[in-house]
Design a protein around this motif. Sequence first.
Motif, PDB file in Angstrom:
ATOM      1  N   SER A 145       0.645  -0.782  -0.190  1.00 32.89           N
ATOM      2  CA  SER A 145       0.153  -0.345  -0.309  1.00 32.89           C
ATOM      3  C   SER A 145       0.744   1.403   0.376  1.00 32.89           C
ATOM      4  O   SER A 145       0.470   2.259  -0.268  1.00 32.89           O
ATOM      5  N   GLY A 151      -1.595  -1.027  -6.334  1.00 32.78           N
ATOM      6  CA  GLY A 151      -3.283  -1.537  -5.714  1.00 32.78           C
ATOM      7  C   GLY A 151      -3.893  -2.636  -6.189  1.00 32.78           C
ATOM      8  O   GLY A 151      -4.575  -3.288  -5.865  1.00 32.78           O
ATOM      9  N   ASP A 153      -7.296  -4.136  -9.437  1.00 28.80           N
ATOM     10  CA  ASP A 153      -7.897  -3.793  -9.755  1.00 28.80           C
ATOM     11  C   ASP A 153      -9.086  -4.161  -8.704  1.00 28.80           C
ATOM     12  O   ASP A 153      -8.916  -6.150  -8.038  1.00 28.80           O
ATOM     13  N   ARG A 154     -10.065  -3.244  -8.349  1.00 32.77           N
ATOM     14  CA  ARG A 154     -10.965  -3.538  -7.111  1.00 32.77           C
ATOM     15  C   ARG A 154     -11.590  -4.889  -6.671  1.00 32.77           C
ATOM     16  O   ARG A 154     -11.602  -6.047  -6.145  1.00 32.77           O
ATOM     17  N   TRP A 155     -12.290  -5.064  -8.580  1.00 33.83           N
ATOM     18  CA  TRP A 155     -13.232  -6.603  -8.786  1.00 33.83           C
ATOM     19  C   TRP A 155     -11.762  -7.620  -8.453  1.00 33.83           C
ATOM     20  O   TRP A 155     -12.452  -8.872  -8.125  1.00 33.83           O
ATOM     21  N   VAL A 157      -9.268  -7.927  -6.941  1.00 34.16           N
ATOM     22  CA  VAL A 157      -9.000  -8.214  -5.230  1.00 34.16           C
ATOM     23  C   VAL A 157     -10.584  -8.694  -5.051  1.00 34.16           C
ATOM     24  O   VAL A 157     -10.576  -9.961  -4.000  1.00 34.16           O
ATOM     25  N   ALA A 158     -11.689  -8.664  -4.726  1.00 28.85           N
ATOM     26  CA  ALA A 158     -12.583  -9.299  -4.810  1.00 28.85           C
ATOM     27  C   ALA A 158     -12.850 -10.235  -4.974  1.00 28.85           C
ATOM     28  O   ALA A 158     -13.533 -11.054  -4.653  1.00 28.85           O
TER      29      ALA A 158
END
Length: 300
Positions: A145, A151, A153-155, A157-158
């Motif tokens: 971080s 970081g 991709d948020r998706w 990571v989900a």
Amino acid sequence: MTGRSLSPALAFGVAAAGIGLFSVMDAVMKTLVLAIGVYNAMFWRSLVNVGLGAAAWRLGRSGQPSARAIRLHLLRGGVTTLMALLFFWGLARVPMAQAIALTYIAPILALLLAAVALGERVGRRVAFASLAAFGGVIVVVIGQSRGAATGGDRWGVAAILASAVLYAINLVIARVQAQAASPGEITFFQSGVTALLLALAAPWLATMPAGAAWGQLVIAACLSTASLLLLAWAYAHGDTGFLATSEYTSFVYAAVLGWAVFGERVSGWTLAGAAIIVAACLHAARRRDIGDSAVIGAAT
């Protein structure tokens, strides 16, 4: 099936070797997913896996599966199919080291699930090692971080977090399954169930890979089959909670492979976290009471 006592360290070492082969396979699959997409990478690899699994089952001479074993094969096959799709889709969007760090919620969940579902005892040494290893993961995440462009991709990571929850369920099923079937049988049926489920979407999603991709598909299939055989043997000879800590060794493999294959940097934070993880795993591997108290039936 012949009962005999085995060293818990031996089961741990075999499980760690299986995780190592899976980690190499992850790197190959990340390359394939980026080239041909997650569905085609999974579908065509699973077809190759069916052939390899059939050979392993035949060589094992384990006979016909029981009705209970078939139910377990179907259950685990369904869980691992969705788990793998989510993981490889996320892996294509997140650096390998970060992706593996996120999956480390799975062994912690497996400890709790094994205690509830299987009545396995979670000793102090294993519980402490799991918490310490998770602390190592936190160190890595903090370091990433603070870095640039890590970081993910948020998706992605989900998807990886959802896959990790399914992986914890998979670990518990693997323990029960390993007592009901041989490693070769498990390998064949897991590959077969995955291939059948993915084949349902083949008319709409399947495309024939280019020639270069086939070599990688065969390599990935061989690595995953060998890994499944090693892990099936290990889980037939050790407690789920204890062997779950071997999952933490995959971070070291991922960090090295991510750097060597994809040019993903390994920071000092990453190295510090990896050192904590490895130390925790070695601490857990010194546990003695499992081998003293359990006589495990060999699955051959």
